[in-house]
Design an enzyme around this catalytic site. Structure first.
Site, short mmCIF file in Angstrom:
data_model
loop_
_atom_site.label_atom_id
_atom_site.label_comp_id
_atom_site.label_asym_id
_atom_site.label_seq_id
_atom_site.Cartn_x
_atom_site.Cartn_y
_atom_site.Cartn_z
N ASN A 13 0.87 -1.18 0.00
CA ASN A 13 0.00 0.00 0.00
C ASN A 13 0.91 1.23 0.00
O ASN A 13 1.43 1.61 1.03
CB ASN A 13 -0.91 -0.01 1.24
N TRP A 14 1.07 1.79 -1.18
CA TRP A 14 1.97 2.94 -1.30
C TRP A 14 1.35 4.22 -0.72
O TRP A 14 2.03 5.25 -0.63
CB TRP A 14 2.32 3.18 -2.78
N LYS A 15 0.07 4.17 -0.40
CA LYS A 15 -0.65 5.35 0.10
C LYS A 15 -0.45 6.51 -0.90
O LYS A 15 -0.41 6.25 -2.10
CB LYS A 15 -0.20 5.68 1.52
N GLY A 31 2.86 -0.93 4.45
CA GLY A 31 2.86 0.50 4.18
C GLY A 31 4.27 1.00 3.91
O GLY A 31 4.82 0.78 2.83
P1 13P Z 1 2.73 0.87 7.80
O1 13P Z 1 3.29 -0.43 7.27
O2 13P Z 1 3.45 2.06 7.36
O3 13P Z 1 2.52 0.78 9.29
O4 13P Z 1 1.27 1.02 7.17
C1 13P Z 1 0.37 0.00 7.33
C2 13P Z 1 -0.81 0.30 6.50
O5 13P Z 1 -1.58 1.19 6.81
C3 13P Z 1 -0.97 -0.48 5.27
O6 13P Z 1 -2.23 -0.31 4.74
#
Ligand code: 13P
Length: 256
Positions: free
Chosen positions: A11-13, A237
C-alpha cells in the site's frame, strides 16, 4: 486469487510524488516479485499510476490494486472512480475501509456499499478492519465484530471467494517493527476473525478467507508473524516504499 500463496500487498498510500518515481520503485521490486513463486504480490499505487505501471508488467505473479473506489457504476459523481473503471486500467484488487479513509469520515455503511460494488465488478476486496486502541475489557473485539458484520451485510456466500480481510490495528500503523503486533496477539486475532466469519457464514467459508496483517510489517517481524501468527500475508505501508525492504519481505514470505 491464487490459493496456497502468501499475499503481500504494497500500500503505497499517497506516494511517491511523480509517475517517474513510481515507475522507478516498481522496477525495483518487479524482478524479485516475478521470481517469488510462492507469493502473490499486489502493488497498490495511487490510482492514477495503475495504468502506466501495468504496462511495465505482463506476468501473473504481480497484480495491481486500487486504494479505494466509489460504489456507483457510473454517472454524475465528480472526482470518483467506479470499480469497473479501475478494473479497465488493470486493477484486480481494491483496498477498502482503510483506517486512513475512515479517519476522513468513511463509515461501516459506506464501506459496505463499496464492498458490494467491488465484488460485483469482480475485484478482489481487501477489507481493512482495526481498532485504534485496546482496553482491558476487550470492548475492541465488539468494535471489530461490528466492522466486519456491517461491511459484509448482504454480501452473498459465493462472492466471498474474492474477499481478503486485512487486520490493521491503528495503534501499530506507521511505527517500527517493535511497535507492531506480537505473533501471539496476531494468532489470537486470526482465531477471533475466523470465529466471527464462521458466525456470519460458516466454518468452510471462514477457513477459505485469507487474513493478512498490516501495521509496521517490516523485514524484521514478518517471519515470526507468518510462523507463529499464522497470517496469510501482509499489507505493507512504509516498508513497501523502499524496494530493498519490500524485496526482503517477499523473499521471507516465499520461503514459508
Ligand atoms: P505501515 O506499514 O506504514 O505501518 O502502514 C500499514 C498500513 O496502513 C498499510 O495499509
Amino acid at each position: 486469487m491464487p490459493k496456497n500463496k502468501k499475499l503481500i500487498v504494497a500500500n503505497w498510500k499517497m506516494n511517491p510524488q511523480s509517475l517517474v518515481e513510481a515507475k522507478k520503485l516498481f522496477l525495483g521490486v518487479k524482478k524479485t516479485a516475478s521470481g517469488t513463486s510462492n507469493v502473490q504480490t499486489v502493488i497498490c499505487p495511487p490510482n492514477v499510476f495503475i495504468s502506466e505501471l501495468n504496462k511495465l508488467y505482463s506476468g501473473h505473479r504481480v497484480s495491481f490494486g486500487a486504494q479505494d473506489v466509489f460504489w456507483k457504476e457510473k454517472g454524475s459523481y465528480t472526482g470518483e472512480i467506479s470499480p469497473e473503471e479501475i478494473k479497465s486500467v488493470g486493477a484486480e484488487y481494491v483496498i477498502l475501509g482503510h483506517s486512513e479513509a475512515r479517519a476522513f469520515g468513511e463509515t461501516n455503511e459506506i464501506v459496505n456499499k463499496k464492498v458490494i460494488a467491488s465484488l460485483k465488478a469482480g475485484l478482489n476486496v481487501i477489507l481493512c478492519i482495526g481498532e485504534s486502541k485496546r482496553d482491558a475489557h476487550a470492548l475492541y473485539l465488539k468494535f471489530l465484530t461490528e466492522q466486519l458484520k456491517t461491511a459484509l451485510l448482504s454480501v452473498g456466500r459465493k462472492e466471498l471467494k474474492n474477499l481478503i480481510v486485512a487486520y490493521e490495528p491503528i495503534w501499530a500503523i506507521g511505527k517500527t517493527d517493535e511497535d507492531a503486533i506480537s505473533p501471539h496477539q496476531m494468532h489470537e486475532m486470526y482465531i477471533f476473525i475466523k470465529k466471527t466469519l464462521t458466525e456470519l457464514y460458516d466454518k468452510k467459508i471462514a477457513l477459505n478467507i485469507p487474513i493478512i496483517y498490516g501495521g509496521s510489517a517490516e523485514p524484521d517481524n514478518v517471519n515470526e508473524l507468518l510462523v507463529e501468527g499464522e497470517v496469510d500475508g501482509f499489507l505493507v505501508g512504509h516498508a513497501s516504499l523502499e524496494a530493498r525492504e519490500f524485496n526482503e519481505i517477499l523473499k521471507i514470505a516465499n520461503k514459508k
